[in-house]
Design an enzyme around this catalytic site. Sequence first.
Site, mmCIF file in Angstrom:
data_model
loop_
_atom_site.group_PDB
_atom_site.id
_atom_site.type_symbol
_atom_site.label_atom_id
_atom_site.label_comp_id
_atom_site.label_asym_id
_atom_site.label_seq_id
_atom_site.Cartn_x
_atom_site.Cartn_y
_atom_site.Cartn_z
ATOM 1 N N ARG A 277 -3.996 2.117 -5.922
ATOM 2 C CA ARG A 277 -5.414 1.779 -6.027
ATOM 3 C C ARG A 277 -5.762 0.881 -7.208
ATOM 4 O O ARG A 277 -6.516 -0.077 -7.075
ATOM 5 C CB ARG A 277 -6.204 3.089 -6.155
ATOM 6 N N CYS A 343 -20.535 5.330 17.220
ATOM 7 C CA CYS A 343 -21.335 6.455 17.704
ATOM 8 C C CYS A 343 -20.921 7.763 17.049
ATOM 9 O O CYS A 343 -20.372 8.660 17.698
ATOM 10 C CB CYS A 343 -21.207 6.531 19.216
HETATM 11 N N1 LLP Z 1 2.821 7.545 -4.794
HETATM 12 C C1 LLP Z 1 2.679 8.475 -3.833
HETATM 13 C C2 LLP Z 1 3.829 9.323 -3.499
HETATM 14 C C3 LLP Z 1 1.456 8.615 -3.173
HETATM 15 O O1 LLP Z 1 1.321 9.552 -2.235
HETATM 16 C C4 LLP Z 1 0.366 7.769 -3.510
HETATM 17 C C5 LLP Z 1 -0.916 7.877 -2.826
HETATM 18 C C6 LLP Z 1 0.577 6.791 -4.499
HETATM 19 C C7 LLP Z 1 1.805 6.714 -5.132
HETATM 20 C C8 LLP Z 1 -0.475 5.825 -4.923
HETATM 21 O O2 LLP Z 1 -1.578 6.475 -5.489
HETATM 22 P P1 LLP Z 1 -2.765 5.621 -6.144
HETATM 23 O O3 LLP Z 1 -2.213 4.929 -7.361
HETATM 24 O O4 LLP Z 1 -3.256 4.670 -5.129
HETATM 25 O O5 LLP Z 1 -3.779 6.644 -6.479
HETATM 26 N N2 LLP Z 1 -6.730 7.378 1.046
HETATM 27 C C9 LLP Z 1 -7.108 7.922 -0.227
HETATM 28 C C10 LLP Z 1 -5.992 7.887 -1.221
HETATM 29 C C11 LLP Z 1 -4.723 8.559 -0.744
HETATM 30 C C12 LLP Z 1 -3.592 8.451 -1.718
HETATM 31 C C13 LLP Z 1 -2.323 8.913 -1.123
HETATM 32 N N3 LLP Z 1 -1.173 8.784 -1.955
HETATM 33 C C14 LLP Z 1 -8.358 7.212 -0.708
HETATM 34 O O6 LLP Z 1 -8.865 6.334 -0.021
HETATM 35 O O7 LLP Z 1 -8.899 7.545 -1.776
#
Ligand code: LLP
Length: 415
Positions: A277, A343
Site C-alpha cells: 500500500r 444494485c
Molecule cells: N505481505 C503479505 C504476506 C501480505 O499478506 C500483505 C497484504 C502485504 C505483504 C502487503 O501489505 P501492505 O504493505 O499493502 O499493507 N485489501 C486490503 C488490504 C489487504 C492486505 C493483505 N495483505 C485493503 O484494501 O485495505
Amino acid sequence: MTPYFNYQQDYLFVEDVSLKDIAERFGTPCYVYSRAALTDGYRQFAEAFRSREHLICYAVKANSSLAILNLFAKLGAGFDIVSGGELQRVLAAGGSANKVVFSGVGKSEAEMRAALEAGILCFNVESAPELDRLNAVAGSMGKVAPISLRVNPDVDAKTHPYISTGLKQNKFGVAYTEALAIYRKAAGMAHIKITGMDCHIGSQLTETSPFIAAAEKVLVLVDKLAVEGVVLEHLDLGGGLGIRYDDETPPSISEYAKALLTALHGRSEKLIVEPGRVLVGNAGVLLTRIEYLKHGEEKNFAIVDAAMNDLMRPALYDAYHAILPLQKKFVTSHSYEVVGPICETGDFIGRGREMPVEQGDVLAVMSAGAYGMSMSSNYNTRPRAAEVMVDHAQTHVIREREKVSQLFAAEKILS
Ligand code: LLP
C-alpha cells in the site's frame, strides 16, 4: 494529498496534466497513476534501508499492473507474490524470479512447481502440511526449495479486523509455539533448504510499536534456532505500513525504517520487507463522472459511473477515500452519498460528502492506487476501468478499458 496531485488554479492536476483532460480523453471510470509518485515512494524506501543489506519485495497484490511492476523492477525491487498468476505477471513485467518471495496459505502443487521452475528466492511457508507438499514437489523435480516459515507472532496490529493477520485466531502462518518444531522437521527434509523467517501482522498500520513487538518475538525464535545450529540468511518482516486516507498519522517511511533498523541492530541477517500500500496507495486516483444528482427526501445522492466493482474498499471495509471535484466551482454545495450504479445498498464510494458539484462533473477518488484495480471485479457485467500512467506532461494508457465482449468470451451456451 501528495505533492503529485494538486490544484493548479481551479483544476486538479496529476504532475503536469489536468485530470479533467484525462477524463475527457480516456473516459471514466479510469484509474490514473503518477509515475513520479511511484518512483519517489520506492526510492524513499530504498534510501531509508540503505544502511543494511536489504531487499524490497513489493507486494504485488496491492496493484499488479504490469507497468507498475515493470517500473519497480527497473528500480531494483523484488516482489512478494501470493499466486502462480502473480508470478507470471512479475515475470511478464521483467521482474527477476530470484528476487521473488512467495507468501500465502494455500499454495497448490502447480504453483509450487512453477515457482521452483522459475527459481524464486524463497517460499514463505505457512503450515506443516505445506512444508510436506513442498518437499515432495521439489523432490519430484530433483530440486531443493528455499524456505522461510511465516511465524504468527500473536501481535495485535491495531487495524481493521479484516486486514489484521498476526493474531492467534488468524489463518496465517505457523503458531509461534510450534515454529521451532516445524523448523526442526524442515531441517531434516532432503528437498528443503531453510533460509529465513518471516512474519506479516497486518495492513494499514498507523503505529510502529506492533512492527517492533513482532520483530522482537521473531528474533527470539531466530536466536533459539541458531543455538540448534540453524543459522538464517534473511529475516522478512512483511509489509503493512499505513498511509493517510483521511486524518490518520502513520509513521513516515523513514520513521518506520528507523524503528525496524533499531530492532535489528547488531544482527547480520539480510532484511526483506514486503510493502504494498505505502508504495502505490497515494500514487493513484480513480476518476468517476457524476451521472445524476438525485435529491431525495432524506439524503442527496451523487450517482457516479464507478461502483463497488471498481473500488471495493468502501463497501468491504467501510474504508474512507477522499473525493475531490476535478474543477473547483462556485455552485451550491450539498452533502452527498456518492454511490455507484450497482444494485446493492452497499455500493457506495463515500458517504455524506459536502461537494459543490453539478451533473456531469468528474470526481477524483483519492488514495485509490492500492487495492483498487487489483480488487476490482465484473459484477453487474461491468467492464473494468481503463488505467493511465502520467509521467510529467505525458499520458500513457497502461490498460485499455475492458470490453463487454471480453467478459463473456470464455462462456458457452448449451445446445
Ligand atoms: N505481505 C503479505 C504476506 C501480505 O499478506 C500483505 C497484504 C502485504 C505483504 C502487503 O501489505 P501492505 O504493505 O499493502 O499493507 N485489501 C486490503 C488490504 C489487504 C492486505 C493483505 N495483505 C485493503 O484494501 O485495505
